[in-house]
Enzyme design. Structure first.
Site, short mmCIF file in Angstrom:
data_model
loop_
_atom_site.label_atom_id
_atom_site.label_comp_id
_atom_site.label_asym_id
_atom_site.label_seq_id
_atom_site.Cartn_x
_atom_site.Cartn_y
_atom_site.Cartn_z
N ASP A 1 1.00 -1.01 0.06
CA ASP A 1 0.13 0.00 0.11
C ASP A 1 0.90 1.18 0.09
O ASP A 1 2.10 1.16 0.07
CB ASP A 1 -0.90 -0.02 1.26
CG ASP A 1 -1.94 0.91 0.89
OD1 ASP A 1 -3.23 0.59 1.76
OD2 ASP A 1 -2.23 1.75 0.12
N TRP A 2 0.23 2.30 -0.03
CA TRP A 2 1.13 3.62 -0.36
C TRP A 2 1.93 3.82 0.95
O TRP A 2 1.70 4.06 2.08
CB TRP A 2 -0.08 5.00 -0.12
CG TRP A 2 0.58 6.10 -0.60
CD1 TRP A 2 1.24 6.91 0.11
CD2 TRP A 2 0.11 6.79 -1.86
NE1 TRP A 2 1.54 7.96 -0.61
CE2 TRP A 2 0.75 7.99 -1.89
CE3 TRP A 2 -0.54 6.41 -2.78
CZ2 TRP A 2 0.98 8.82 -3.09
CZ3 TRP A 2 -0.80 7.29 -3.74
CH2 TRP A 2 -0.26 8.67 -4.00
#
Ligand code: GLC
Length: 750
Positions: free
Chosen positions: A262-263
């Site tokens: 994820d980010w």
């Protein structure tokens, strides 16, 4: 083979891999933020050098084509780019939020919405979406419950697989198909206290029986990618969790696509406290099985040295790159890297909007309808007061995660009701009453009260603005925000019948205000066409078919509350429950309690999972089993008669639940195993049958092995998880001839 069959071209993949330098391999593990409508020089340079293999958040088709042209024509190996975007519940045409879509209990509806979204996104050059989000969510304080398909693994698994089919189509390489991404792997919905990004502590058995099954269903449906969760899972963040990413995902499930972080979740490993520096974080994530690093650049900075120092085996990096190339090959990007926007129908076209309206219709849940107040007659002379901020909120009705949806396309409830009024000579008066759902001022109440007093019915549009749910938007108190409860009470005091229409991104705690309304419609955030859809149901052009995919609590303090709870050793009984107001003064310590309930609120939910009314009524009769003693290898047919006992046609979602009352680990009091929607004419009786096998009774035990244990089982069939019509059957032990692995008995427990 879990990915589309087109992925068998391993020879081509290995040939390309064999020509790549170490730096080019590492380049394929880099996913970078694009610059929104323009070609950033540094990004173009990195792509040309082969240091970036994927971009996200570029939806200008010409810019995407330029970036692809740099990758394909100007880099040494010409490897095309993945182009990712959060296409969560629609692109330009916004469908109801996933939690709303889940209320349809209709996989075909979810699949169709994903298909339309894929086409609209692909027209802009997007070839990868970060959806479906299939985290099981049982704590509605968590803002991301809005993106989920709710609390139940069976329902979420079916709907997640449908979304994968919709996004990826029959042929992942065909124009209009985009790679899906099952996220967030795994257990993110168990974030403590419903606070986003918080730690999760989930016993392996609970992980296996509740949180992992929807992801396995997505993998079995051929999902091309998965995304790791931000969250710390039992002390090891998912982005560095080799048990999850290698043992479960690769070895047990045979997944062959790619795993993306994820980010910046690779960089966050140090923030979690798992590593001391970026280099260690890069090693942990790569070793655990994260193939593509989203937006942070630790792989770019450290993997070459880690490989050269043999801290990270080259074979591990090669496998990472192979997973990325496999998805690009499956997408047909090497043959068709560029997008011809003209190949696609225009976004938000009439067909797409009609599909969004149908989807929104099916997501509306009728919770209450005292005296059959609904559907309303729109005839001449009728006076309707429309009250509340969400009656006319073109942006907020879209819900969270709508990067490419535009409020200008929205059709609001107010506009739809006014159009009906014009056609039906009905009088409509609108009073916003409060500026936003968070406003605390009461100065708009007087107009609302006056309008209600003049009307035959008051339609109160209440709930949450879109910003109050979604990522990082969690609430510690999930009652109606602002002054909405006071507004509802003031309007109800006029005596005019009140219909509550709730637009929200989560279950709200409504015990205090539910009695103020004769009828309650739960419409979630219904998307672009939410207005006409709600009006269709309010005025009878469509009947409500939605069923709750999550439990609605009475008060926040009950959370987490869900139907598939455990029995406990001291379950509450009607006799044992005492309300705080009924306790005598100086009550002795042992005079009350001693079972599992709260003194200040009844242990039941306000509305249970699976609940939803129609404009008719249904009865369930004559539940019968094909046998009361099911042989190990046989199938059990469960049949029930469903009768439309009302005066209108109606759709009923017939639900089948099972319980294993004695097993080697405690099992939930009920688990959804089957459902089917039937439409019945007034008076019509229909026999509805479901077939179960022992596989439907299987669960993961203490040893994390999936098994079925013989013995007694209970089955219920009805219109919600509260179904009362039940039966008992016994699953007989496996014949002695079968190997023990296939028939794990509970001999030691018998
Ligand atoms: C976000 C979300 C994830 C999303 C990604 C890209 O932080 O957690 O669901 O897909 O970043 O926007």
């Amino acid at each position: 083979m879990t990915l589309p069959a087109v992925l068998t071209d391993e020879g081509r993949l290995l040939e390309l891999l064999g020509r790549m330098t170490l730096e080019e391999k590492i380049g394929q593990t880099a996913l970078r933020q694009a610059s929104g409508g323009r070609v950033d020089d540094a990004l173009a340079h990195a792509i040309r050098d082969g240091r970036v293999g994927a971009v996200l958040n570029e939806v200008d088709v010409e810019t995407v084509n330029t970036l692809q042209r740099i990758a394909v024509e100007e880099s040494r190996l010409g490897i095309p780019l993945l182009v990712g975007r959060d296409v969560i519940h629609g692109f330009a045409t916004v469908f109801p939020i996933p939690l709303g879509q889940a209320a349809s209990w209709n996989p075909a509806l979810v699949e169709r919405g994903a298909r339309i979204a894929a086409h609209e996104a692909a027209a802009c050059g997007v070839n990868w979406t970060f959806a479906p989000m299939i985290d099981i969510a049982r704590d509605p304080r968590w803002g991301r419950v809005a993106e989920s398909f709710g609390e139940d693994p069976h329902l979420a698994g079916l709907l997640g697989a449908a979304a994968v089919r919709g996004f990826q189509g029959e042929d992942l390489a065909a124009p209009g198909s985009i790679a899906a991404c099952a996220k967030h792997f795994a257990g993110y919905g168990a974030s403590e206290s419903g606070r986003d990004y918080n730690t999760t502590s989930i016993p392996d058995v609970e992980l296996r029986n509740v949180y992992l099954p929807p992801f396995q269903a997505a993998v079995d449906a051929g999902v091309a990618t998965l995304m790791t969760s931000f969250s710390d899972l039992n002390g090891v963040p998912c982005t560095a969790n080799a048990w999850l990413l290698r043992q479960v995902l690769r070895e047990e499930w045979g997944f062959r696509g790619l795993v993306v972080s994820d980010w910046e979740s690779v960089r966050q490993l140090q923030v979690h406290g798992l590593t001391a520096d970026d280099r260690a974080s890069a090693l942990e994530a790569a070793s655990a099985g994260v193939d593509l690093e989203m937006t942070s650049d630790l792989y770019e900075a450290h993997l070459a040295a880690l490989v050269r120092e043999e801290r990270l085996p080259l074979a591990v990096l090669d496998a990472m790159v192979a997973n990325v190339l496999r998805v690009k090959l499956a997408l047909g990007l090497f043959e068709r890297p560029f997008t011809q926007a003209g190949d696609f129908a225009p976004a938000a076209n009439a067909e797409h909007l009609a599909a969004a309206r149908e989807a929104a219709r099916e997501t509306v849940v009728l919770l209450k309808n005292d005296g059959a107040l609904l559907p309303l007659a729109a005839g001449a002379g009728r006076a309707v007061a429309v009250i509340g901020p969400l009656a006319d909120a073109p942006f907020d009705q879209l819900g969270t995660w709508i990067f490419d949806g535009e409020a200008r396309h929205s059709r609001t409830p107010l506009a739809a009701i006014r159009q009906l009024a014009a056609e039906g000579a009905m009088r409509v008066e609108y009073v916003r009453a409060v500026e936003t759902t968070r406003s605390r001022a009461h100065d708009g109440f007087a107009d609302a009260v006056a309008a209600a007093a003049r009307a035959d019915v008051a339609l109160l549009f209440v709930g949450e603005e879109a910003i109050l749910s979604g990522e990082a938007h969690c609430r510690a108190d999930i009652s109606l925000p602002g002054a909405q409860e006071a507004l509802i009470q003031a309007v109800a005091a006029t005596g005019t019948p009140v219909v509550l229409v709730v637009l929200a991104g989560r279950p709200l705690a409504m015990e205090r205000i539910a009695p103020c309304a004769r009828a309650i419609l739960y419409a979630w955030h219904p998307g672009t066409m939410g207005g006409p859809a709600i009006a269709d149901v309010l005025f009878g052009a469509a009947a409500p078919v939605g069923r709750l995919p999550v439990t609605l609590p009475r008060v926040t303090g009950q959370v987490p509350i869900y139907y598939a709870q455990k029995q406990t050793g001291k379950p509450a009984t009607p006799e044992s429950i005492v309300h705080i107001d009924d306790i005598e003064a100086s009550a002795p310590q042992l005079s009350i309690g001693n079972t599992s309930f709260h003194l200040d609120v009844h242990p039941s939910p306000l509305y249970p999972f699976g609940h939803g009314l129609a404009y008719t009524t249904f009865a369930y009769e004559a539940l019968r089993l094909s046998t009361a003693a099911l042989a190990w290898d046989d199938a059990l047919t469960v049949t029930v008669d469903v009768v439309n006992t009302g005066a209108r046609d109606g759709d009923e979602t017939v639900q089948l639940y099972v319980r294993d009352p004695a097993a080697s680990v405690t099992r939930p009091v009920r688990e959804l195993k089957r459902f089917d929607r039937v439409r019945l004419a007034p008076g019509e009786r229909r026999a509805v049958s479901f077939v179960l096998t022992r596989d439907d009774l299987a669960f993961y035990g203490r040893d994390q092995r999936r098994r079925t244990e013989p013995g007694e089982f209970r089955v219920w069939v009805g219109g919600s998880s509260d179904a009362s019509l039940g039966a008992v059957f016994v699953l007989r032990p496996a014949p002695e001839s079968l190997s023990s692995s296939d028939s794990d008995h509970r001999l030691s427990h018998e």
